[in-house]
Design a protein around this motif. Structure first.
Motif, PDB file in Angstrom:
ATOM      1  N   MET A  45     -70.669  -3.792  15.617  1.00 61.67           N
ATOM      2  CA  MET A  45     -69.251  -4.134  15.761  1.00 61.67           C
ATOM      3  C   MET A  45     -69.086  -5.649  15.680  1.00 61.67           C
ATOM      4  SD  MET A  45     -66.701  -2.685  18.694  1.00 61.67           S
ATOM      5  CE  MET A  45     -67.100  -0.967  18.502  1.00 61.67           C
ATOM      6  N   SER A  46     -68.156  -6.106  14.860  1.00 61.59           N
ATOM      7  CA  SER A  46     -68.031  -7.549  14.701  1.00 61.59           C
ATOM      8  C   SER A  46     -66.649  -8.030  15.137  1.00 61.59           C
ATOM      9  CB  SER A  46     -68.330  -7.905  13.249  1.00 61.59           C
ATOM     10  OG  SER A  46     -67.338  -8.706  12.700  1.00 61.59           O
ATOM     11  N   PHE A  47     -66.665  -8.958  16.112  1.00 64.52           N
ATOM     12  CA  PHE A  47     -65.407  -9.519  16.613  1.00 64.52           C
ATOM     13  C   PHE A  47     -65.686 -10.855  17.266  1.00 64.52           C
ATOM     14  CE2 PHE A  47     -67.255  -6.980  20.023  1.00 64.52           C
ATOM     15  CZ  PHE A  47     -67.230  -7.871  21.086  1.00 64.52           C
ATOM     16  N   LYS A  48     -64.620 -11.631  17.499  1.00 67.27           N
ATOM     17  CA  LYS A  48     -64.792 -12.844  18.310  1.00 67.27           C
ATOM     18  C   LYS A  48     -63.699 -12.873  19.371  1.00 67.27           C
ATOM     19  CE  LYS A  48     -62.285 -15.604  14.975  1.00 67.27           C
ATOM     20  NZ  LYS A  48     -62.200 -16.647  14.018  1.00 67.27           N
ATOM     21  N   VAL A  49     -64.001 -13.547  20.466  1.00 67.36           N
ATOM     22  CA  VAL A  49     -63.052 -13.635  21.573  1.00 67.36           C
ATOM     23  C   VAL A  49     -62.508 -15.059  21.605  1.00 67.36           C
ATOM     24  CG1 VAL A  49     -62.763 -13.418  24.067  1.00 67.36           C
ATOM     25  CG2 VAL A  49     -64.325 -11.873  22.856  1.00 67.36           C
ATOM     26  N   VAL A  50     -61.203 -15.199  21.394  1.00 68.66           N
ATOM     27  CA  VAL A  50     -60.605 -16.541  21.374  1.00 68.66           C
ATOM     28  C   VAL A  50     -59.545 -16.657  22.469  1.00 68.66           C
ATOM     29  CG1 VAL A  50     -61.034 -16.950  18.916  1.00 68.66           C
ATOM     30  CG2 VAL A  50     -58.896 -15.881  19.608  1.00 68.66           C
ATOM     31  N   PRO A  51     -59.416 -17.880  23.056  1.00 74.43           N
ATOM     32  CA  PRO A  51     -58.387 -18.038  24.079  1.00 74.43           C
ATOM     33  C   PRO A  51     -56.991 -17.885  23.479  1.00 74.43           C
ATOM     34  CG  PRO A  51     -59.607 -20.101  23.751  1.00 74.43           C
ATOM     35  CD  PRO A  51     -60.166 -19.109  22.809  1.00 74.43           C
ATOM     36  N   TYR A  52     -56.087 -17.302  24.246  1.00 75.40           N
ATOM     37  CA  TYR A  52     -54.710 -17.078  23.800  1.00 75.40           C
ATOM     38  C   TYR A  52     -53.813 -17.464  24.973  1.00 75.40           C
ATOM     39  CZ  TYR A  52     -50.826 -14.417  21.634  1.00 75.40           C
ATOM     40  OH  TYR A  52     -49.636 -14.038  21.068  1.00 75.40           O
ATOM     41  N   GLY A  53     -53.206 -18.652  24.907  1.00 77.16           N
ATOM     42  CA  GLY A  53     -52.426 -19.149  26.039  1.00 77.16           C
ATOM     43  C   GLY A  53     -53.348 -19.391  27.220  1.00 77.16           C
ATOM     44  N   GLU A  54     -52.761 -19.494  28.410  1.00 82.83           N
ATOM     45  CA  GLU A  54     -53.576 -19.801  29.588  1.00 82.83           C
ATOM     46  C   GLU A  54     -54.164 -18.562  30.246  1.00 82.83           C
ATOM     47  OE1 GLU A  54     -51.849 -23.676  31.772  1.00 82.83           O
ATOM     48  OE2 GLU A  54     -50.466 -21.979  31.702  1.00 82.83           O
ATOM     49  N   SER A  55     -53.524 -17.403  30.037  1.00 80.87           N
ATOM     50  CA  SER A  55     -53.934 -16.216  30.788  1.00 80.87           C
ATOM     51  C   SER A  55     -54.175 -15.010  29.895  1.00 80.87           C
ATOM     52  CB  SER A  55     -52.879 -15.855  31.826  1.00 80.87           C
ATOM     53  OG  SER A  55     -52.620 -16.938  32.641  1.00 80.87           O
ATOM     54  N   VAL A  85     -50.944 -25.218  24.413  1.00 81.40           N
ATOM     55  CA  VAL A  85     -52.344 -25.139  23.962  1.00 81.40           C
ATOM     56  C   VAL A  85     -52.346 -24.538  22.552  1.00 81.40           C
ATOM     57  CG1 VAL A  85     -53.322 -24.942  26.289  1.00 81.40           C
ATOM     58  CG2 VAL A  85     -52.651 -22.864  25.075  1.00 81.40           C
ATOM     59  N   LYS A  86     -53.456 -24.673  21.858  1.00 88.72           N
ATOM     60  CA  LYS A  86     -53.543 -24.169  20.485  1.00 88.72           C
ATOM     61  C   LYS A  86     -53.360 -22.650  20.457  1.00 88.72           C
ATOM     62  CE  LYS A  86     -56.812 -27.813  19.253  1.00 88.72           C
ATOM     63  NZ  LYS A  86     -58.200 -28.140  18.934  1.00 88.72           N
ATOM     64  N   GLY A  87     -52.584 -22.179  19.492  1.00 85.56           N
ATOM     65  CA  GLY A  87     -52.364 -20.739  19.353  1.00 85.56           C
ATOM     66  C   GLY A  87     -53.402 -20.116  18.431  1.00 85.56           C
ATOM     67  N   PRO A  88     -53.393 -18.783  18.334  1.00 86.19           N
ATOM     68  CA  PRO A  88     -54.407 -18.086  17.524  1.00 86.19           C
ATOM     69  C   PRO A  88     -54.471 -18.527  16.057  1.00 86.19           C
ATOM     70  CG  PRO A  88     -53.230 -16.521  18.896  1.00 86.19           C
ATOM     71  CD  PRO A  88     -52.524 -17.839  19.060  1.00 86.19           C
ATOM     72  N   PHE A 138     -56.869 -13.493  26.422  1.00 86.54           N
ATOM     73  CA  PHE A 138     -57.842 -13.673  25.346  1.00 86.54           C
ATOM     74  C   PHE A 138     -57.446 -12.745  24.224  1.00 86.54           C
ATOM     75  CE2 PHE A 138     -60.694 -15.168  28.796  1.00 86.54           C
ATOM     76  CZ  PHE A 138     -61.024 -16.394  28.241  1.00 86.54           C
ATOM     77  N   LEU A 139     -57.803 -13.151  23.020  1.00 87.70           N
ATOM     78  CA  LEU A 139     -57.556 -12.298  21.868  1.00 87.70           C
ATOM     79  C   LEU A 139     -58.926 -11.880  21.334  1.00 87.70           C
ATOM     80  CD1 LEU A 139     -55.084 -11.384  20.152  1.00 87.70           C
ATOM     81  CD2 LEU A 139     -55.567 -13.314  18.653  1.00 87.70           C
ATOM     82  N   ILE A 140     -59.157 -10.572  21.311  1.00 93.15           N
ATOM     83  CA  ILE A 140     -60.381 -10.080  20.691  1.00 93.15           C
ATOM     84  C   ILE A 140     -60.001  -9.810  19.238  1.00 93.15           C
ATOM     85  CG2 ILE A 140     -62.244  -8.378  20.764  1.00 93.15           C
ATOM     86  CD1 ILE A 140     -61.497  -7.772  23.649  1.00 93.15           C
ATOM     87  N   GLN A 141     -60.569 -10.618  18.360  1.00 90.38           N
ATOM     88  CA  GLN A 141     -60.163 -10.589  16.956  1.00 90.38           C
ATOM     89  C   GLN A 141     -61.243  -9.896  16.112  1.00 90.38           C
ATOM     90  OE1 GLN A 141     -57.054 -12.238  15.779  1.00 90.38           O
ATOM     91  NE2 GLN A 141     -57.636 -10.703  14.258  1.00 90.38           N
ATOM     92  N   PHE A 142     -60.834  -8.820  15.435  1.00 90.62           N
ATOM     93  CA  PHE A 142     -61.749  -8.081  14.563  1.00 90.62           C
ATOM     94  C   PHE A 142     -61.523  -8.536  13.111  1.00 90.62           C
ATOM     95  CE2 PHE A 142     -61.268  -5.748  18.429  1.00 90.62           C
ATOM     96  CZ  PHE A 142     -62.468  -5.109  18.650  1.00 90.62           C
ATOM     97  N   ALA A 143     -62.106  -7.830  12.162  1.00 92.02           N
ATOM     98  CA  ALA A 143     -61.980  -8.192  10.747  1.00 92.02           C
ATOM     99  C   ALA A 143     -60.513  -8.306  10.333  1.00 92.02           C
ATOM    100  CB  ALA A 143     -62.673  -7.141   9.885  1.00 92.02           C
TER     101      ALA A 143
END
Lengths: 223, 285
Positions: A1-11, B179-182, A13-18
């Motif tokens: 499974m391929s994904f990355k976890v990126v911060p989204y605002g202060e509270s 903060v930076k957005g997606p 996370f966005l788990i981003q897939f393909a």
């Protein structure tokens, strides 16, 4: 499974897939979402699964963002057998007047008879890729090419709750009265959204439309 | 045990800390627009921070207390009065039985809050007392308050905090930390520089769902749309016309516009209190 976890605002996370809409990516999102939901991670407030992402909202008072990020990145998500089985939800639809507001137009536009449109629309179940935009609104995949219809030039100010429509490559049901530009070919008498049952279907389910008569519509509406 | 709405104001609803856990069903979070002010109002009457309060928009309500209650008023200054005499904001106030509390239009700020000691006795719908009007969900009968509504309040014998806290300044302009957005990396350096240089005006489409900003047209990246993905409060989407929209409490759960930045939670609160025509500028945290 391929994904990355990126911060989204202060509270969150966005788990981003393909970066694609596909059944393969959908199944990864579904497996990840269902496992996270089952875990009831302390401090995680909400999950928004979409076509190729999951938004994870959390309460900073309850969980350290770094801890959560590491957790999200390292959980071994698996595609379980039962998650791949089809849960099919039948939705009755009346494709006749007075519920099929744009059927005549669509029939002319697509050069198909009403019966052909109904047969194609009810032939196979549609995959619910995600629920979003409005309470109970399903993003369905798998509309037959023959039913691809452009949106209305001017959106209707009020579309009745339960209206079933076509728009470009999509088909769907309006859960509530809203303005909208879809071509309406029918209506379901059953409620797709209520406070008792926030949504009849979940992402990953399949929806099978079933054609019903006006009499059956009235009967179901009143029960 | 209730308060009776004599005049409902412009768009007054019951809100609490929000309806979490149902966003996978497409249900917006809702909740306080200005979290800081609502929390402060609750703190002054010793309520838990996320207790339900009355949120007023631009024009306040008029109500009668059908029994003695203790309230605290925060947020936009709507010049509160008890039986015609001015009362303090940012301080717990005892309202005697049959006392009439009235408000005017906001002189500073947009959203005003009334916390009642003990809280409002209305049922939770899907875990929250917040009102989401488009789906007639939660709050008082799922709608904005109307004349004649009897809003039940919980009986209480608690003592409020005596002290008065300092009122924040709600200015017609604000610098908003973000903060930076997606989709940050998709935008060019030139586009981002122009975005942070610009002074935006709050457009007339400003409500609990989102706040549209007018000013420069943001230069879009080549990929100007995304596959529908999650939206949270504070997300700044750039429409295909290059217009920024800041998503607020009642925002839809998903959207397809590019997400350039996200406001910090404190900046969401500050933005909510900037009126239409007010000026804002983004600052990267």
């Amino acid at each position: 499974m391929s994904f990355k976890v990126v911060p989204y605002g202060e509270s969150a996370f966005l788990i981003q897939f393909a970066d694609e809409i596909s059944v393969e990516t959908h199944l990864q999102v579904k497996a990840c979402y269902q496992q996270l939901k089952k875990m009831h991670i302390h401090g995680v407030q909400s999950l928004i699964p979409a076509y190729n992402s999951i938004t994870v909202m959390f309460d900073q008072q309850e969980i350290e963002p770094k801890t959560l990020k590491v957790f999200l990145e390292n959980t071994p998500y698996k595609l379980a057998e039962e998650e791949l089985t089809k849960n099919i939800v039948e939705i009755p639809v009346c494709y006749e007047a007075p519920y099929a507001l744009d059927m005549e137009y669509v029939s002319g536009e697509l050069n198909l008879s009403t019966k052909e449109i109904i047969d194609i629309h009810t032939a196979d179940p549609y995959l619910v890729y995600m629920i979003g935009f409005a309470p109970g609104f399903m993003y369905l995949g798998g509309l037959d090419k023959r039913l691809h219809t452009p949106r209305k030039q001017t959106p209707r100010l009020q579309i009745p709750a339960g209206a079933v429509g076509l728009a470009d490559q999509q088909t769907g049901v309006y859960p509530m009265i809203t303005p909208g530009g879809w071509q309406i070919i029918g209506q379901t008498p059953i409620s797709l959204f209520s406070k008792e049952k926030p949504s009849l279907v979940a992402m990953g389910d399949y929806v099978q439309f079933v054609s019903i008569s006006v009499a059956e519509f009235e009967k179901l509406k009143n029960t | 045990m209730s308060i009776e709405i004599l005049n409902p104001g412009l768009s007054s609803t019951v809100q609490d800390g929000g309806r979490f856990g149902f966003q996978d069903k497409g249900i917006p979070v809702s909740g306080f627009m200005d979290v800081t002010s609502a929390h402060l109002a609750n703190a002054l009457v010793t309520n838990e921070a996320n207790t339900s309060v009355i949120e007023m928009t631009l024009l306040g309500i008029k109500f009668k207390a059908n029994q003695a209650i203790t309230i605290a008023i925060t947020g936009a200054d709507m010049q509160p009065k008890l039986n015609g005499k001015s009362i303090s904001m940012y301080k717990a106030i005892e309202i005697p039985k049959d006392g009439i509390v009235s408000f005017k239009g906001a002189s500073h700020g947009v959203y005003g809050y009334i916390a009642v000691l003990g809280g409002l006795k209305i049922p939770r719908v899907l875990g929250s007392k917040s009102t989401y009007v488009p789906a007639k969900l939660g709050g008082f009968k799922g709608r904005v308050l109307q004349k004649g509504d009897l809003l039940p309040v919980l009986h209480n014998t608690l003592k409020p905090i005596k002290s008065k806290v300092k009122a924040p300044d709600f200015l017609p302009s604000a610098q908003l930390l973000c903060v930076k957005g997606p989709e940050w990396d998709l935008f060019s350096t030139t586009s981002k520089a122009a975005f942070f240089d610009a002074v935006f005006t709050i457009g007339k489409d400003a409500n609990r769902i989102g706040i549209r900003l007018e000013g420069i047209k943001v230069i879009l990246p080549e990929k100007d749309e995304i596959i529908s993905s999650g939206i949270i409060k504070g997300t700044v989407q750039i429409t295909k016309a290059g217009q920024p929209i800041v998503m607020m409490a009642d925002a839809p759960t998903t959207g397809g516009y590019v997400r350039l930045v996200n406001l910090t939670e404190k900046s969401c609160d500050a933005l909510s209190q900037v009126p239409i025509g007010g000026k804002i500028q983004f600052v990267l945290k």
